[in-house]
Design an enzyme around this catalytic site. Structure first.
Site, PDB file in Angstrom:
ATOM      1  N   GLY A 169      83.931  -9.647 -34.651  1.00  0.00           N
ATOM      2  CA  GLY A 169      82.459  -9.405 -34.621  1.00  0.00           C
ATOM      3  C   GLY A 169      81.913 -10.841 -35.537  1.00  0.00           C
ATOM      4  O   GLY A 169      82.619 -11.151 -36.743  1.00  0.00           O
ATOM      5  N   ASN A 214      83.448 -11.462 -39.267  1.00  0.00           N
ATOM      6  CA  ASN A 214      84.370 -12.228 -39.595  1.00  0.00           C
ATOM      7  C   ASN A 214      84.093 -13.235 -40.889  1.00  0.00           C
ATOM      8  O   ASN A 214      84.913 -13.574 -41.612  1.00  0.00           O
ATOM      9  CB  ASN A 214      84.460 -13.367 -38.235  1.00  0.00           C
ATOM     10  CG  ASN A 214      85.300 -12.733 -36.978  1.00  0.00           C
ATOM     11  OD1 ASN A 214      85.899 -11.585 -37.346  1.00  0.00           O
ATOM     12  ND2 ASN A 214      84.802 -13.270 -36.017  1.00  0.00           N
ATOM     13  N   TYR A 231      82.128  -8.810 -23.068  1.00  0.00           N
ATOM     14  CA  TYR A 231      81.498  -7.806 -23.971  1.00  0.00           C
ATOM     15  C   TYR A 231      81.439  -6.372 -23.396  1.00  0.00           C
ATOM     16  O   TYR A 231      80.915  -6.271 -22.441  1.00  0.00           O
ATOM     17  CB  TYR A 231      80.140  -8.245 -24.686  1.00  0.00           C
ATOM     18  CG  TYR A 231      80.400  -9.342 -25.538  1.00  0.00           C
ATOM     19  CD1 TYR A 231      80.950  -9.479 -26.909  1.00  0.00           C
ATOM     20  CD2 TYR A 231      79.792 -10.547 -24.924  1.00  0.00           C
ATOM     21  CE1 TYR A 231      81.035 -10.599 -27.413  1.00  0.00           C
ATOM     22  CE2 TYR A 231      79.782 -11.859 -25.781  1.00  0.00           C
ATOM     23  CZ  TYR A 231      80.350 -11.599 -26.898  1.00  0.00           C
ATOM     24  OH  TYR A 231      80.584 -12.841 -27.728  1.00  0.00           O
ATOM     25  N   TYR A 232      81.619  -5.396 -24.158  1.00  0.00           N
ATOM     26  CA  TYR A 232      81.467  -3.889 -23.461  1.00  0.00           C
ATOM     27  C   TYR A 232      80.839  -3.234 -24.875  1.00  0.00           C
ATOM     28  O   TYR A 232      81.232  -2.523 -25.669  1.00  0.00           O
ATOM     29  CB  TYR A 232      82.690  -3.170 -23.073  1.00  0.00           C
ATOM     30  CG  TYR A 232      83.014  -4.042 -22.030  1.00  0.00           C
ATOM     31  CD1 TYR A 232      82.722  -3.666 -20.633  1.00  0.00           C
ATOM     32  CD2 TYR A 232      83.957  -5.141 -22.012  1.00  0.00           C
ATOM     33  CE1 TYR A 232      83.247  -4.392 -19.767  1.00  0.00           C
ATOM     34  CE2 TYR A 232      84.618  -5.712 -21.006  1.00  0.00           C
ATOM     35  CZ  TYR A 232      84.094  -5.335 -19.747  1.00  0.00           C
ATOM     36  OH  TYR A 232      84.862  -6.083 -18.567  1.00  0.00           O
ATOM     37  N   GLY A 256      82.724 -29.202 -34.091  1.00  0.00           N
ATOM     38  CA  GLY A 256      83.958 -28.827 -33.786  1.00  0.00           C
ATOM     39  C   GLY A 256      85.146 -29.629 -34.475  1.00  0.00           C
ATOM     40  O   GLY A 256      85.010 -29.782 -35.807  1.00  0.00           O
ATOM     41  N   GLY A 297      84.121 -32.291 -37.088  1.00  0.00           N
ATOM     42  CA  GLY A 297      83.692 -32.048 -38.627  1.00  0.00           C
ATOM     43  C   GLY A 297      82.383 -31.511 -38.430  1.00  0.00           C
ATOM     44  O   GLY A 297      81.895 -30.620 -37.583  1.00  0.00           O
ATOM     45  N   ALA A 326      86.556 -20.005 -35.591  1.00  0.00           N
ATOM     46  CA  ALA A 326      86.618 -21.238 -36.708  1.00  0.00           C
ATOM     47  C   ALA A 326      85.083 -21.493 -36.842  1.00  0.00           C
ATOM     48  O   ALA A 326      85.164 -21.949 -38.215  1.00  0.00           O
ATOM     49  CB  ALA A 326      86.812 -22.320 -35.747  1.00  0.00           C
ATOM     50  N   ASP A 337      83.146 -19.204 -37.977  1.00  0.00           N
ATOM     51  CA  ASP A 337      82.860 -18.124 -38.814  1.00  0.00           C
ATOM     52  C   ASP A 337      83.613 -18.509 -40.092  1.00  0.00           C
ATOM     53  O   ASP A 337      82.903 -18.269 -41.212  1.00  0.00           O
ATOM     54  CB  ASP A 337      83.380 -16.886 -38.216  1.00  0.00           C
ATOM     55  CG  ASP A 337      82.373 -16.409 -36.995  1.00  0.00           C
ATOM     56  OD1 ASP A 337      81.385 -16.555 -36.912  1.00  0.00           O
ATOM     57  OD2 ASP A 337      83.299 -15.657 -36.235  1.00  0.00           O
ATOM     58  N   ASP A 397      90.638 -13.509 -33.872  1.00  0.00           N
ATOM     59  CA  ASP A 397      89.183 -13.823 -34.624  1.00  0.00           C
ATOM     60  C   ASP A 397      89.227 -14.114 -36.002  1.00  0.00           C
ATOM     61  O   ASP A 397      88.249 -15.097 -36.194  1.00  0.00           O
ATOM     62  CB  ASP A 397      88.429 -12.838 -34.092  1.00  0.00           C
ATOM     63  CG  ASP A 397      87.988 -12.622 -32.574  1.00  0.00           C
ATOM     64  OD1 ASP A 397      88.943 -13.161 -31.611  1.00  0.00           O
ATOM     65  OD2 ASP A 397      87.077 -11.799 -32.326  1.00  0.00           O
TER      66      ASP A 397
END
Length: 315
Positions: free
Chosen positions: A33, A37, A103-104, A226, A229, A255, A257, A293
């Site tokens: 989540g 995170n 997602y569920y 990404g 940086g 990443a 988060d 995650d």
């Protein structure tokens, strides 16, 4: 509290092999989540962290609560709801480390959290409220919850950190843009990816983007880019802070988060923006080298070792 957040918690099923999900036969249960995170990352860095959420009153909900409590996060505002299933997602991971999420999360237990149930004192007694665009995307009622939380934070002088974290599997571009733009007047720290900036302000042209950003009263605007940086908007100009090279990217989920957690740590400690973004970039680089995650979210001494500011004795 140093920082609190509002968001969904999920059971994440990670594939035990790479490639299209339809060919994966085994999964490992983890938790995830976006907001969860970030708050896990903050807690591991040593910040006093709290979480406002709703989970299903089931075995998955109990597992999340027990895990989060064990990380030292305050869960006094996490409620387990009868008649609801805790949200679930399945990850697909490609050979490059990139992937997709399925997602569920309907019907979500978060629908039982309404604006009038937000704990005003809990929000008032923190330094930073961190929210993202994921929670309001889950269902329409959540959008009013976040707006109310932002208003309460503003009333009590609490700083607001916002990561758009746009998930187009959960809502449309139009819904995302309209909702998130309504939040921005309350935001102190905007932490967004390059593509998210372009989607929100409907332009990829740099001067138009800068003009849109300068119409708000942000204290800091950060653009995550990404492995290249990040960028900070300083005196109307983007200043680049390079990322860190990694030997092998195994999983890119989380990443951003981790970056957010590092940025918030710097803000809590009143670091200058260059030191803060170096620290945040380091955490992002550390996260992509670990499956899961949030399993790669480091402790403070691990970040210091990565940056070379602490001696690390391996054996």
């Amino acid at each position: 509290m140093d920082i609190i957040t509002i968001g969904d918690g999920m059971i994440t099923f990670d594939p035990q092999s790479r490639g299209p999900l339809r060919f994966v036969n085994q999964f490992e249960r983890k938790i995830g989540g976006a907001e969860l995170n970030v708050i896990l990352g903050c807690a591991r860095l040593g910040l006093k962290a709290g979480w406002i959420s709703r989970l299903g009153k089931d075995e998955f909900g109990r597992h999340i609560v027990n895990t989060v409590r064990g990380e030292g996060i305050d869960i006094s505002e996490v409620k387990m709801m009868e008649g609801y299933a805790t949200s679930v997602n399945f990850k697909e991971v490609k050979e490059s480390g990139a992937g997709r999420t399925f997602y569920y999360r309907q019907k979500s237990p978060t629908e039982t959290l309404t604006p009038d149930l937000l704990p005003e004192d809990y929000i008032a007694n923190t330094k930073i409220l961190h929210v993202t665009g994921v929670f309001p995307a889950i269902q329409e009622n959540n959008r009013a919850v976040i707006l109310r939380a932002l208003q309460l934070a503003q009333r009590h002088g609490v700083k607001v950190s916002f990561d758009p974290n746009i998930r187009l599997r959960l809502w449309s571009k139009e819904e995302a843009r309209e909702t998130i733009l309504s939040y921005l007047p309350y935001v102190d720290y905007l932490l967004a990816g390059r593509e998210e900036m372009e989607l929100l302000f409907d332009t990829a042209e740099e001067q138009a983007l800068l003009q849109s950003l300068q119409s708000y009263s942000f204290q800091h605007v950060v653009m995550k880019d990404g492995d290249r940086g990040s960028y900070a908007l300083v005196n109307g100009t983007w200043v680049h802070y390079p990322g860190f090279p990694v030997q092998k990217v195994v999983d890119t989920v989380g990443a951003g988060d981790g970056f957010d957690a590092g940025f918030l740590y710097g803000m809590i400690h009143q670091w200058p923006i260059d030191r803060t973004l170096e620290f945040a970039n380091a955490i992002g680089a550390m996260v992509v080298q670990v499956h899961g995650d949030n399993e790669g979210l480091p402790y403070l001494e691990e970040v210091e070792g990565f940056l070379g500011t602490r001696e690390v004795i391996e054996r």
